[in-house]
Design a protein around this motif. Structure first.
Motif, PDB file in Angstrom:
ATOM      1  N   LEU A 112      -0.652  -7.941  -1.056  1.00 27.59           N
ATOM      2  CA  LEU A 112       0.194  -6.980  -0.323  1.00 27.59           C
ATOM      3  C   LEU A 112       0.750  -5.939  -1.287  1.00 27.59           C
ATOM      4  O   LEU A 112       0.761  -4.735  -1.001  1.00 27.59           O
ATOM      5  CB  LEU A 112       1.348  -7.702   0.389  1.00 27.59           C
ATOM      6  N   ALA A 113       1.198  -6.407  -2.453  1.00 25.97           N
ATOM      7  CA  ALA A 113       1.755  -5.480  -3.447  1.00 25.97           C
ATOM      8  C   ALA A 113       0.663  -4.571  -4.012  1.00 25.97           C
ATOM      9  O   ALA A 113       0.827  -3.352  -4.105  1.00 25.97           O
ATOM     10  CB  ALA A 113       2.424  -6.271  -4.573  1.00 25.97           C
ATOM     11  N   HIS A 114      -0.461  -5.198  -4.334  1.00 27.74           N
ATOM     12  CA  HIS A 114      -1.553  -4.443  -4.975  1.00 27.74           C
ATOM     13  C   HIS A 114      -2.081  -3.345  -4.053  1.00 27.74           C
ATOM     14  O   HIS A 114      -2.152  -2.173  -4.435  1.00 27.74           O
ATOM     15  CB  HIS A 114      -2.668  -5.414  -5.350  1.00 27.74           C
ATOM     16  N   TYR A 115      -2.458  -3.702  -2.818  1.00 26.94           N
ATOM     17  CA  TYR A 115      -3.034  -2.687  -1.919  1.00 26.94           C
ATOM     18  C   TYR A 115      -1.948  -1.765  -1.365  1.00 26.94           C
ATOM     19  O   TYR A 115      -2.204  -0.593  -1.092  1.00 26.94           O
ATOM     20  CB  TYR A 115      -3.846  -3.361  -0.807  1.00 26.94           C
ATOM     21  N   GLY A 116      -0.742  -2.303  -1.232  1.00 29.24           N
ATOM     22  CA  GLY A 116       0.367  -1.472  -0.738  1.00 29.24           C
ATOM     23  C   GLY A 116       0.660  -0.302  -1.664  1.00 29.24           C
ATOM     24  O   GLY A 116       0.952   0.808  -1.211  1.00 29.24           O
ATOM     25  N   GLN A 117       0.534  -0.533  -2.979  1.00 33.78           N
ATOM     26  CA  GLN A 117       0.867   0.546  -3.922  1.00 33.78           C
ATOM     27  C   GLN A 117      -0.076   1.744  -3.751  1.00 33.78           C
ATOM     28  O   GLN A 117       0.328   2.889  -3.932  1.00 33.78           O
ATOM     29  CB  GLN A 117       0.834   0.039  -5.370  1.00 33.78           C
ATOM     30  N   PHE A 118      -1.333   1.485  -3.381  1.00 30.37           N
ATOM     31  CA  PHE A 118      -2.273   2.605  -3.202  1.00 30.37           C
ATOM     32  C   PHE A 118      -1.918   3.407  -1.950  1.00 30.37           C
ATOM     33  O   PHE A 118      -2.132   4.620  -1.899  1.00 30.37           O
ATOM     34  CB  PHE A 118      -3.714   2.101  -3.077  1.00 30.37           C
ATOM     35  N   ALA A 119      -1.430   2.705  -0.921  1.00 30.08           N
ATOM     36  CA  ALA A 119      -1.047   3.408   0.317  1.00 30.08           C
ATOM     37  C   ALA A 119       0.191   4.261   0.042  1.00 30.08           C
ATOM     38  O   ALA A 119       0.239   5.440   0.410  1.00 30.08           O
ATOM     39  CB  ALA A 119      -0.779   2.400   1.423  1.00 30.08           C
ATOM     40  N   ILE A 120       1.160   3.695  -0.648  1.00 33.90           N
ATOM     41  CA  ILE A 120       2.365   4.463  -0.995  1.00 33.90           C
ATOM     42  C   ILE A 120       1.970   5.634  -1.898  1.00 33.90           C
ATOM     43  O   ILE A 120       2.508   6.734  -1.778  1.00 33.90           O
ATOM     44  CB  ILE A 120       3.403   3.548  -1.685  1.00 33.90           C
ATOM     45  N   GLY A 121       0.993   5.413  -2.754  1.00 34.54           N
ATOM     46  CA  GLY A 121       0.551   6.449  -3.690  1.00 34.54           C
ATOM     47  C   GLY A 121      -0.298   7.538  -3.068  1.00 34.54           C
ATOM     48  O   GLY A 121      -0.722   8.454  -3.762  1.00 34.54           O
TER      49      GLY A 121
END
Ligand SMILES: Cc1cc2nc3c(=O)[nH]c(=O)nc-3n(C[C@H](O)[C@H](O)[C@H](O)COP(=O)(O)O)c2cc1C
Length: 349
Positions: A45-54
């Motif tokens: 969740l953290a790993h893929y979430g950071q790309f969405a936020i980015g």
């Protein structure tokens, strides 16, 4: 003075009613952070979430096993049972929350599979290299079972909220093993001629297409060339992509290699020429990938017609906010949710 044209990298793309907010794709990259059950963990969740936020446009979750025996390593994510749906829906949900199109790669490692108490299956009983045991040649029963595993995993992914599904047909894994004369030595209808070698992967694409909604985007990742005189050629691959398009595939993701242990020569954009050859020949959207590490090169790839979407892999691992940096550099609006601008504009404008 001539007006500077708006960056193509930040032009949205609509495919099958799905809007991709910009052309930057995070390609599938194994993280090997699941436990033996293949279930999504907080890391994912953290790993893929950071790309969405980015600000990424589409995020393709790493190769996800359609069967237990399909795993590359014991820490792969899985979609081989309904128990995986809950975690996967949280994962897709995080991406949607921050504006990225959630996609997932469905894979089967075939002869390159992790042998954690299971036998590996492949088109022929030919080991990948000396460090791998020879797999079992797939019977017609195995062929039907594996096709159904792809279909079931695709339906689960869709239930979890993924809007795009990518069949892993590249890098020497099972579907690619069928396509390649290097790994497919069968003499039945699933081997031999180019048409025979294509038959199983094509039937998987067709069966998945029929099982999922029309609005779900179906993609396939292919290895355009094999870096071996015994492999197929780029022209052969163009013919295969034409057949995949007819079977209902919407986007081709153009990579290369993986049938033999040869590291291809690489330089920034090294696979973009293959993407353009396929795009020009069959007129369907393609994703280009391979050391596209700078905003300028990504923009160039789109403007020069190499591809419709650009995947940025290792650079996104180094810098998950690459899309924000690219937007600032190319003079585009930051590709993020309004409420995040308050904070991130201070860093990127
Ligand atoms: C850590 C890592 C894991 C990868 N895992 C996958 C994978 O699961 N499926 C896949 O098709 N390619 C995988 N790849 C290949 C990438 O998707 C991509 O094609 C490759 O890294 C080239 O793009 P880049 O130069 O932008 O990194 C992986 C690459 C890396 C670095």
């Amino acid at each position: 003075m001539a007006e500077t044209p708006a960056a193509l990298l930040f032009a949205p793309l609509d495919v099958k009613g799905a809007r991709i907010r910009n052309r930057i794709v995070v390609p599938p990259m194994c993280q090997w952070q699941a436990a033996d059950d293949g279930v999504v963990r907080p890391y994912h969740l953290a790993h893929y979430g950071q790309f969405a936020i980015g600000g990424a446009g589409m995020i393709i979750v790493e190769a996800t096993a359609v069967e237990r025996r399909a795993r590359i390593r014991g820490e792969d994510l899985g979609l081989w049972s309904d128990d995986h749906i809950k975690g996967m829906s949280e994962l897709a949900g995080v991406m949607v929350e921050y504006g990225a199109l959630p996609a997932i790669q469905l894979g089967h490692a075939g002869r390159k599979a992790y042998r954690g108490g299971t036998r590996a299956v492949a088109p022929s009983a030919v080991a990948f290299s000396e460090s791998y045991e020879a797999p079992d040649e797939m019977t017609h029963g195995d062929i039907n079972t594996v096709r159904q595993s792809f279909v079931d995993a695709a339906v689960r992914a869709e239930k979890a909220g993924f809007r795009a599904l990518e069949l892993h047909g590249a890098h020497g894994y099972l579907l690619h093993q069928f396509l390649s004369p290097i790994s497919n030595r069968r003499s039945d209808e699933f081997g031999g001629s180019a048409e025979g070698r294509l038959r199983f992967p094509l039937s998987v694409a067709g069966a998945v297409r029929r099982a999922i909604k029309q609005s779900t985007v179906l993609m396939i990742r292919v290895s355009a060339v094999e870096y071996s005189p015994d492999g197929y050629t780029l022209d052969d691959m163009i013919g295969m992509c034409r057949a995949f398009k007819q079977a209902g595939v919407d986007i081709v993701h153009v990579s290369s290699g993986g049938s033999v242990s040869v590291a291809p020569p690489s330089w920034p954009g090294y696979q973009l020429g293959f993407a353009r050859a396929i795009r020009d020949a069959i007129e369907m959207p393609v994703i280009g990938v391979g050391l596209v590490n700078t905003p300028d090169l990504a923009e160039f790839a789109l403007r020069e017609g190499f591809c419709d979407l650009v995947a940025v892999g290792r650079e996104m691992l180094r810098n998950p906010n690459f899309p924000l940096r690219a937007a600032a550099q190319l003079g585009a609006a930051l590709p993020i949710r309004e409420d995040l601008k308050l904070v991130l504009e201070r860093a990127f404008k």
